[in-house]
Scaffold this motif. Structure first.
Motif, PDB file in Angstrom:
ATOM      1  N   MET A   1      48.553  43.864  36.318  1.00  0.00           N
ATOM      2  CA  MET A   1      47.671  43.524  37.436  1.00  0.00           C
ATOM      3  C   MET A   1      46.216  43.706  37.019  1.00  0.00           C
ATOM      4  O   MET A   1      45.842  44.737  36.461  1.00  0.00           O
ATOM      5  CB  MET A   1      47.988  44.426  38.637  1.00  0.00           C
ATOM      6  N   ILE A   2      45.400  42.702  37.251  1.00  0.00           N
ATOM      7  CA  ILE A   2      44.000  42.781  36.868  1.00  0.00           C
ATOM      8  C   ILE A   2      43.267  43.760  37.779  1.00  0.00           C
ATOM      9  O   ILE A   2      43.463  43.771  38.997  1.00  0.00           O
ATOM     10  CB  ILE A   2      43.346  41.386  36.933  1.00  0.00           C
ATOM     11  N   THR A   3      42.419  44.613  37.207  1.00  0.00           N
ATOM     12  CA  THR A   3      41.728  45.625  37.997  1.00  0.00           C
ATOM     13  C   THR A   3      40.519  45.021  38.711  1.00  0.00           C
ATOM     14  O   THR A   3      40.031  43.950  38.353  1.00  0.00           O
ATOM     15  CB  THR A   3      41.242  46.775  37.105  1.00  0.00           C
ATOM     16  N   THR A   4      40.038  45.751  39.712  1.00  0.00           N
ATOM     17  CA  THR A   4      38.854  45.318  40.454  1.00  0.00           C
ATOM     18  C   THR A   4      37.667  45.184  39.506  1.00  0.00           C
ATOM     19  O   THR A   4      36.927  44.199  39.558  1.00  0.00           O
ATOM     20  CB  THR A   4      38.522  46.313  41.577  1.00  0.00           C
ATOM     21  N   TYR A   5      37.487  46.173  38.627  1.00  0.00           N
ATOM     22  CA  TYR A   5      36.348  46.122  37.715  1.00  0.00           C
ATOM     23  C   TYR A   5      36.463  44.942  36.759  1.00  0.00           C
ATOM     24  O   TYR A   5      35.478  44.236  36.512  1.00  0.00           O
ATOM     25  CB  TYR A   5      36.231  47.415  36.910  1.00  0.00           C
ATOM     26  N   THR A   6      37.639  44.706  36.214  1.00  0.00           N
ATOM     27  CA  THR A   6      37.817  43.609  35.265  1.00  0.00           C
ATOM     28  C   THR A   6      37.525  42.269  35.927  1.00  0.00           C
ATOM     29  O   THR A   6      36.840  41.408  35.363  1.00  0.00           O
ATOM     30  CB  THR A   6      39.238  43.608  34.693  1.00  0.00           C
ATOM     31  N   SER A   7      38.025  42.097  37.138  1.00  0.00           N
ATOM     32  CA  SER A   7      37.783  40.853  37.869  1.00  0.00           C
ATOM     33  C   SER A   7      36.303  40.660  38.161  1.00  0.00           C
ATOM     34  O   SER A   7      35.746  39.577  37.964  1.00  0.00           O
ATOM     35  CB  SER A   7      38.586  40.859  39.173  1.00  0.00           C
ATOM     36  N   TYR A   8      35.653  41.723  38.621  1.00  0.00           N
ATOM     37  CA  TYR A   8      34.203  41.663  38.878  1.00  0.00           C
ATOM     38  C   TYR A   8      33.443  41.348  37.605  1.00  0.00           C
ATOM     39  O   TYR A   8      32.544  40.484  37.586  1.00  0.00           O
ATOM     40  CB  TYR A   8      33.729  42.999  39.467  1.00  0.00           C
TER      41      TYR A   8
END
Length: 258
Positions: A1-8
């Protein structure tokens, strides 16, 4: 699952590409084409208010889409401008209204207001950025909050400005893990506390903002399981202090409800 930080970070680090993708979406391209084809011929505030598509486009560009129904309120904001401290937009704690005036300053420039780049490409750029943030929020509200904070950070001058904006306040509360005894106090005390623990001037430095948001995104994931969080209220009218709806009600009494 992609993290919030990685997506941002994926969106933020290649922002021009992200914005170009949004600009090419059929609905965005269609409304942008219409806006640019009409805005230059709009010479008065009445003209602006009368063209629903132009009006809605400009309000969404400034994050005020949910206020489109309040035409008497928006008219007052634009009619008075921002030159004087007593002008309506300058009395509102929400800086989005002053930003709208900056883009479409009929009060200061009259018929020439829509001829400037800030009224044309400037509004388009804002619309595309707003759309990008909304799109990100549909997948992960933490990403939308991070992108919004990143965009607004250079404009933040005080703790009170943070508290006046529900989205900025949520980022700050989450990042600092503000204790309940602080959150429950009056706004002046909360603003003072924020200014004691955060150097507001750091928000002028993109690198420091990046570090701040790295912490925010980590704390966001700990606090907000996606299935239990309702994000919608953060990007509606601010609930801090006197609400915009209350201001509208007061203003309608002065305007005779028109």
């Amino acid at each position: 699952m992609i993290t919030t930080y990685t997506s941002y970070a994926m969106i933020s680090r290649d922002l021009p590409k992200s914005l170009a993708r949004v600009a090419e979406k059929p609905d965005v391209a269609r409304e942008t084409e219409y806006y640019l084809s009409k805005i230059g011929s709009i010479k008065t505030l009445d003209d602006f208010m009368a063209d629903t598509r132009v009006y809605n486009y400009a309000l969404k560009a400034h994050g005020l889409e949910d206020m489109a129904y309040a035409k008497a309120f928006i008219r007052k904001v634009l009619a008075e401008g921002t030159d004087a401290d007593t002008d309506f937009a300058n009395k509102l704690s929400d800086s989005r209204y002053a930003s709208l005036v900056e883009s479409l300053n009929f009060a200061a420039h009259g018929a020439a207001a829509t001829s400037f780049e800030k009224a044309q490409k400037g509004v388009v750029d804002k619309f595309q950025r707003q759309t990008l943030e909304e799109e990100a929020g549909a997948e992960n509200m933490g990403v939308r909050l991070a992108l919004y904070f990143e965009r607004m950070a250079p404009t933040i001058k005080s703790g009170m400005e943070i508290l006046a904006d529900d989205a900025l306040s949520e980022v700050m509360r989450t990042t600092l893990q503000l204790p309940d005894e602080i959150v429950g106090t009056d706004l002046d005390r909360q603003a003072k506390y924020i200014e004691e623990v955060v150097d507001i001037e750091d928000f002028q430095d993109p690198a420091k903002v990046g570090k701040f948001l790295e912490r925010f995104t980590a704390m966001w994931e700990l606090e907000n399981p996606s299935e239990s969080y309702d994000p919608a209220s953060l990007f509606t009218s601010s609930s801090s202090g006197i609400s915009t709806d209350l201001l509208i009600s007061i203003n309608n009494l002065k305007l005779g409800g028109k």
